[in-house]
Design a protein around this motif. Structure first.
Motif, PDB file in Angstrom:
ATOM      1  N   THR A  45      59.627  30.910  26.854  1.00 40.68           N
ATOM      2  CA  THR A  45      60.092  29.840  25.966  1.00 40.68           C
ATOM      3  C   THR A  45      60.782  28.661  26.646  1.00 40.68           C
ATOM      4  O   THR A  45      60.332  27.516  26.504  1.00 40.68           O
ATOM      5  N   THR A  46      61.879  28.888  27.357  1.00 37.90           N
ATOM      6  CA  THR A  46      62.780  27.816  27.771  1.00 37.90           C
ATOM      7  C   THR A  46      62.045  26.630  28.398  1.00 37.90           C
ATOM      8  O   THR A  46      61.261  26.798  29.331  1.00 37.90           O
ATOM      9  N   SER A  47      62.296  25.445  27.894  1.00 41.00           N
ATOM     10  CA  SER A  47      61.804  24.168  28.399  1.00 41.00           C
ATOM     11  C   SER A  47      60.294  24.001  28.229  1.00 41.00           C
ATOM     12  O   SER A  47      59.831  22.977  27.743  1.00 41.00           O
ATOM     13  N   TYR A  48      59.509  25.009  28.641  1.00 41.29           N
ATOM     14  CA  TYR A  48      58.055  24.896  28.558  1.00 41.29           C
ATOM     15  C   TYR A  48      57.518  25.186  27.160  1.00 41.29           C
ATOM     16  O   TYR A  48      56.425  24.761  26.811  1.00 41.29           O
ATOM     17  N   GLY A 115      65.483  37.572  26.378  1.00 39.27           N
ATOM     18  CA  GLY A 115      64.997  36.863  25.205  1.00 39.27           C
ATOM     19  C   GLY A 115      64.340  35.547  25.570  1.00 39.27           C
ATOM     20  O   GLY A 115      63.238  35.243  25.133  1.00 39.27           O
ATOM     21  N   VAL A 116      65.041  34.741  26.361  1.00 41.77           N
ATOM     22  CA  VAL A 116      64.495  33.503  26.915  1.00 41.77           C
ATOM     23  C   VAL A 116      64.743  33.498  28.425  1.00 41.77           C
ATOM     24  O   VAL A 116      65.629  34.183  28.927  1.00 41.77           O
TER      25      VAL A 116
END
Length: 199
Positions: A45-48, A115-116
């Motif tokens: 998830t994070t950023s992308y 989670g992320v």
């Protein structure tokens, strides 16, 4: 441990389990060659904004108070080519640590996912073409990641929280952006955990 034939690698393959079997695996006298699938990756998830759980890893149990060391040749010439050590509780809790080609240079770093994902890197251009060992040491609630090139001193890469319970660990590789990446793993060993975080 000195590798004098492919016996130990074949034994390791028999005892371990693949997370996403790679397109090709070759056992050599002194190495295990793993070819990554195009688009393989581990990220959440994070950023992308995407979730990828398609990276290749040869996993065994990582007991309490032990460390796993993974050695490989840094031949990662294209963007996001990566190899190293994966420590995994499940698809939402894992740590990958090693070397990744990013922004024109090999980078040593780690992705810690709960989670992320988060990502930390530092450039190591002098490591290109050399054997790097990544060590993940499990002690209590923490995984301590260290790395070194050849027989140089260990460098601290990351201290990350670990969930309680069973963990799996082993060599991993991914090729998010291309086909044709083959990683040469030269050693994998289970050893006692680090005695302390600091010397």
């Amino acid at each position: 441990m000195v590798l004098d034939d492919g016996t130990r690698w074949r034994s390791a393959l028999a005892r371990a389990t693949w997370l996403n079997p790679p397109p090709d695996v070759q056992v050599r006298e002194d190495a295990l060659l793993v070819t990554a699938a195009e688009g393989s990756d581990l990220w959440r998830t994070t950023s992308y904004g995407f979730v990828r759980d398609s990276g290749h890893a040869l996993l065994v149990e990582l007991p309490e108070a032990t460390a796993l060391e993974v050695s490989f040749v840094v031949d990662l010439p294209e963007q996001f080519d990566q190899a190293g050590l994966l420590v995994r509780s499940g698809p939402e809790q894992w740590v990958k640590a090693g070397v990744e080609h990013s922004d024109g240079a090999p980078q040593v770093g780690a992705v810690v996912t709960r989670g992320v994902s988060d990502w930390s890197v530092a450039p190591v251009p002098a490591w290109a073409g050399r054997v790097v060992t990544v060590r993940g040491s499990r002690a209590g609630d923490a995984l301590t990641v260290r790395a070194r090139v050849d027989d140089e001193p260990w460098q601290l890469v990351r201290v990350a929280p670990l969930p309680p319970g069973p963990l799996l660990a082993g060599p991993y590789c991914c090729a998010p952006s291309r086909a044709g990446l083959t990683v040469r793993f030269t050693d994998v060993r289970l050893v006692p955990a680090d005695g302390a975080l600091h010397g």
